[in-house]
Structure formats: C-alpha cells, structure tokens
Motif scaffolding. Sequence first.
Motif, PDB file in Angstrom:
ATOM      1  N   ALA A   1      -3.401   8.922  -5.904  1.00  0.00           N
ATOM      2  CA  ALA A   1      -3.669   7.485  -5.756  1.00  0.00           C
ATOM      3  C   ALA A   1      -2.799   6.883  -4.664  1.00  0.00           C
ATOM      4  N   GLY A   2      -1.535   7.317  -4.595  1.00  0.00           N
ATOM      5  CA  GLY A   2      -0.629   6.834  -3.549  1.00  0.00           C
ATOM      6  C   GLY A   2      -1.097   7.197  -2.163  1.00  0.00           C
ATOM      7  N   TYR A   3      -1.584   8.439  -1.997  1.00  0.00           N
ATOM      8  CA  TYR A   3      -2.085   8.860  -0.691  1.00  0.00           C
ATOM      9  C   TYR A   3      -3.332   8.073  -0.299  1.00  0.00           C
ATOM     10  N   LEU A   4      -4.186   7.764  -1.280  1.00  0.00           N
ATOM     11  CA  LEU A   4      -5.389   6.986  -0.988  1.00  0.00           C
ATOM     12  C   LEU A   4      -5.030   5.592  -0.480  1.00  0.00           C
ATOM     13  N   LEU A   5      -4.095   4.923  -1.156  1.00  0.00           N
ATOM     14  CA  LEU A   5      -3.660   3.596  -0.724  1.00  0.00           C
ATOM     15  C   LEU A   5      -2.939   3.663   0.613  1.00  0.00           C
ATOM     16  N   GLN A   6      -2.133   4.688   0.787  1.00  0.00           N
ATOM     17  CA  GLN A   6      -1.401   4.858   2.051  1.00  0.00           C
ATOM     18  C   GLN A   6      -2.374   5.013   3.214  1.00  0.00           C
ATOM     19  N   ARG A   7      -3.421   5.794   3.028  1.00  0.00           N
ATOM     20  CA  ARG A   7      -4.406   5.983   4.086  1.00  0.00           C
ATOM     21  C   ARG A   7      -5.191   4.700   4.344  1.00  0.00           C
ATOM     22  N   PHE A   8      -5.428   3.937   3.293  1.00  0.00           N
ATOM     23  CA  PHE A   8      -6.133   2.666   3.481  1.00  0.00           C
ATOM     24  C   PHE A   8      -5.317   1.709   4.350  1.00  0.00           C
ATOM     25  N   SER A   9      -3.987   1.798   4.295  1.00  0.00           N
ATOM     26  CA  SER A   9      -3.143   0.926   5.114  1.00  0.00           C
ATOM     27  C   SER A   9      -3.362   1.156   6.601  1.00  0.00           C
ATOM     28  N   SER A  10      -3.945   2.302   6.954  1.00  0.00           N
ATOM     29  CA  SER A  10      -4.178   2.613   8.368  1.00  0.00           C
ATOM     30  C   SER A  10      -5.444   1.981   8.925  1.00  0.00           C
ATOM     31  N   CYS A  11      -6.221   1.298   8.093  1.00  0.00           N
ATOM     32  CA  CYS A  11      -7.401   0.607   8.622  1.00  0.00           C
ATOM     33  C   CYS A  11      -7.429  -0.863   8.224  1.00  0.00           C
ATOM     34  N   SER A  12      -6.382  -1.323   7.534  1.00  0.00           N
ATOM     35  CA  SER A  12      -6.386  -2.702   7.039  1.00  0.00           C
ATOM     36  C   SER A  12      -5.806  -3.705   8.034  1.00  0.00           C
ATOM     37  N   ASN A  13      -5.065  -3.222   9.041  1.00  0.00           N
ATOM     38  CA  ASN A  13      -4.463  -4.159   9.997  1.00  0.00           C
ATOM     39  C   ASN A  13      -5.511  -4.935  10.783  1.00  0.00           C
TER      40      ASN A  13
ATOM     41  N   PHE B   1       1.755  12.803 -12.740  1.00  0.00           N
ATOM     42  CA  PHE B   1       2.403  12.775 -11.425  1.00  0.00           C
ATOM     43  C   PHE B   1       1.409  13.133 -10.318  1.00  0.00           C
ATOM     44  N   THR B   2       0.525  14.095 -10.589  1.00  0.00           N
ATOM     45  CA  THR B   2      -0.489  14.457  -9.600  1.00  0.00           C
ATOM     46  C   THR B   2      -1.447  13.297  -9.349  1.00  0.00           C
ATOM     47  N   SER B   3      -1.857  12.622 -10.416  1.00  0.00           N
ATOM     48  CA  SER B   3      -2.737  11.458 -10.271  1.00  0.00           C
ATOM     49  C   SER B   3      -2.043  10.355  -9.484  1.00  0.00           C
ATOM     50  N   MET B   4      -0.738  10.143  -9.747  1.00  0.00           N
ATOM     51  CA  MET B   4       0.014   9.139  -9.008  1.00  0.00           C
ATOM     52  C   MET B   4       0.086   9.496  -7.527  1.00  0.00           C
ATOM     53  N   GLU B   5       0.314  10.774  -7.232  1.00  0.00           N
ATOM     54  CA  GLU B   5       0.400  11.212  -5.844  1.00  0.00           C
ATOM     55  C   GLU B   5      -0.926  10.995  -5.122  1.00  0.00           C
TER      56      GLU B   5
ATOM     57  N   LEU C   1       0.810  -1.221   0.000  1.00  0.00           N
ATOM     58  CA  LEU C   1       0.000   0.000   0.000  1.00  0.00           C
ATOM     59  C   LEU C   1       0.841   1.268   0.000  1.00  0.00           C
ATOM     60  N   TRP C   2       2.125   1.158   0.327  1.00  0.00           N
ATOM     61  CA  TRP C   2       3.017   2.319   0.278  1.00  0.00           C
ATOM     62  C   TRP C   2       3.856   2.357  -0.996  1.00  0.00           C
ATOM     63  N   MET C   3       3.747   1.351  -1.842  1.00  0.00           N
ATOM     64  CA  MET C   3       4.615   1.255  -3.015  1.00  0.00           C
ATOM     65  C   MET C   3       4.460   2.458  -3.941  1.00  0.00           C
ATOM     66  N   LEU C   4       3.226   2.873  -4.212  1.00  0.00           N
ATOM     67  CA  LEU C   4       2.988   3.992  -5.117  1.00  0.00           C
ATOM     68  C   LEU C   4       3.524   5.299  -4.532  1.00  0.00           C
ATOM     69  N   THR C   5       3.360   5.469  -3.219  1.00  0.00           N
ATOM     70  CA  THR C   5       3.915   6.660  -2.573  1.00  0.00           C
ATOM     71  C   THR C   5       5.437   6.668  -2.661  1.00  0.00           C
ATOM     72  N   LEU C   6       6.059   5.517  -2.491  1.00  0.00           N
ATOM     73  CA  LEU C   6       7.509   5.408  -2.626  1.00  0.00           C
ATOM     74  C   LEU C   6       7.940   5.817  -4.031  1.00  0.00           C
ATOM     75  N   MET C   7       7.217   5.355  -5.046  1.00  0.00           N
ATOM     76  CA  MET C   7       7.546   5.702  -6.420  1.00  0.00           C
ATOM     77  C   MET C   7       7.415   7.206  -6.643  1.00  0.00           C
TER      78      MET C   7
END
Length: 402
Positions: free
Chosen positions: A358-370, A352-356, A325-331
């Motif tokens: 999308a990355g933030y959306l996945l990153q935030r999702f990682s905070s409720c997936s545990n 690049f804006t779309s990538m950013e 879930l952090w891979m896109l943010t890393l890129m």
Amino acid sequence: MTLVEDIRKDIKTCTMDKKEIVDKQDQRSFDKTGPDGLHPCIFKEATGEMEKYKTLVAVYPFHLFVNQTHQQDHLSEKMGWPVTVQIEAICYPILALIGVPANLMTIVILSRGKCGLSKCITRYLVAMATADLLVMIFDVILYAINDIYFPYSFLNYTCVCRINLSLIYFVIDCSVWLTVTFTLDRFVAICCRNLRTKYCTEKTAALVIVTVCGLSFLENLPIYFMFEPSEIIDNTSWFCNVQSNFYTSPAWIAYLWLDSILTPFAPFVLIFLLNALTIRHILAANIIRRGLQGNNGENQNDPEMRNRRKSIILLLAISGNFVLLWMLTLMYYMCVQIADSQFLQTDYTDSFTSMEKAGYLLQRFSSCSNTIIYAVAQTKFREELMNTVKSPFTLIIKLMKH
C-alpha cells in the motif's frame, strides 16, 4: 488439475537420470543439467499421459516450454490473486496512463516559461517532473506492471531486474531530494533576504539539480549488488530477491541505515522544518505589513499579500503531497529497522507486506499528482494546460476547413 499445472508440479517434485526424452528421428536432447547432473522429470507413467508430455517437450526446449506455460496459465490464475495484487493490477495501469502524459505535459508547459514563475522555480519544477516521469517508466511500467502481467518476460532476468531496481531507487531519490531542494529554495527566497539574490538564481538551481542527481546515483550504486536470483530455470536466473545475508551482514546493515536516513527520514524532517520556518516568517511579515498599512480593507487588494499567499499555497501543496503519500512508506521503513520485518516479501497474509504494498502504491501516485497541484494552484499553468490539450483539436479543425 490441468495438464500445465500437472507438468509444473512434476517439474518441482521429481527428477530422473539423464536420458533421451524423444525418439531419435526427432531428437531434441537436453544439454543442460542441474547441479546433480539430473533433469526435471516431466514424464508420467500413467497410460495416455506419456504421449502428451513427450509431444510438448519435443516441440519446445525446456526453458521456453516452462516460460510459455507460465504465460498461458497466468490469466487463469488472476482470480486466485490476493486482494492486494488485484488492486495493484487495476491501479498501476491507470496510474501509468495518467502519470506519463501528465508529467510530459508538465515538462512541456513549464519549459515554455509562460506560467508566471521565475526561471529558478521553473528549473526545479521541470526537474521534479522529469524525475517523476522516470519513476512512472522504470517503477510503474517496467517493474510493477511487468511483474503483474508479464512475469516471465526478459525484464525479469536477474541481470536486467538488478539494473532496473537500481534505476528505480536512483530516480525515486532524485524525485524526493528535488522536492527538498525546491522547499529550501522557497525558504531562502522568502526568509533570507540577503542570501536570496545569490542563491535563488537559474544557475544555482541547475547546479543544485546536477549535484542531487549525481549524489543519488552514487548512493544507489550498491543496490545492484543487493539482490540475488529468485529462481534458476535451465541455468537461467530469474527475478530478484534481497540477499539472504542482507539483514545480518554488518556492511549491508550499515548501508540500510544510511539509505533509510537519506530517504525518507531526512527529507521528512527537512520539509517539516523548512515549511514551519517559512510559514512562521510569512505570518510575522503579514502582521507587520497590516500594522504599517493600518487599514484592513487594503489587504484584500494588496499584490504583495496575494503573491505570498500563492507562494505558500504552492509550497504547502507540493510538500504536503509528498508527506501524506510517503507517510505509509516511512512507517514501513521504521518497522524494518525496529521489528523483524523485511523488504519485498510475498506473504500477502502478513500485515507488514500489505503495508509495504500500500505504501509503494501511494508513493508511486505522488509521482503524478504534482500536475494536479499545479493545475489547481496556478491559474496560468491551468490556462496553458487547457491550451495544450486543445491544440491538436484546433489544428485538426483548421486543416479540415482548408
């Protein structure tokens, strides 16, 4: 063009000398002036339009009028939002509705200590759930949802926005590095027999958690000074933009490199390295254990093998969730460092804006997936979760019977 849109266009395009804008009997003059002592011209000389403008401005002070017209016009503009923003407008409220209760239940269930986990592991998992809950509150609710649905609320004053962004970076770093320290703890527990008794304790876990939070706070103090106002309306600063010299100042460039290395580059490297060493050790130990037992049939009922399997599943699930879930943010961080790209841009036609976004959306999702991971990987946690969900209904049924 609507009246509101016409006014907003005129506010941006014309000025007039300072003067009274309403009749003396209902005088509400503008005491605030722009940098040149001029006022926004919200009049129109066309017949029939002047009275509309005078009425609107006489009722509202200028900054309240602009804010309210923005709020009223906001819903009508939703259909014109870029696709990325429309996706965010749907996903973030759902994420908040799921993430906040999920993390709260995780904290409550793990704190009871009935999941069959050691106190050391419980400390880390509770700390991670707390950090994820704060990410949901500050990042998803107070920043993302507020920015989409309430663009001119008090949370978007520049001074408030700066504080909120600083807290967002702080809790995200806490969440990331607590995942790293949990991975390190499991590596020591599985691979370092001599160090295990000293390091894998509840007291050490508490000390590590406090240290991580303290260092994350210090590391993100400069974030407050990284932003400047995006708009100034009636001498009030709105929103936050990255400073214009952020990508050219040597001090800020050095800070950007340091921040990028600490989050997310270093956590990725450490998690990959620690997991690889842990898996190698477990596989080697399993081969030796099978050789000593000399009977493959016994392996299926071996409690030690089952415990190791559960440990590795939980570890890989949490670490893998973070990595994926952090891979896109890393890129995107890599693109900022090596390409002519910047953070927090609003040009949605830019890839690049779309990538950013999308990355933030996945990153935030990682905070409720545990919570989902715990429910799938841990039988006792799943049982406690079901009991927690059922308990209000059970209490209601008991009260109704009496």
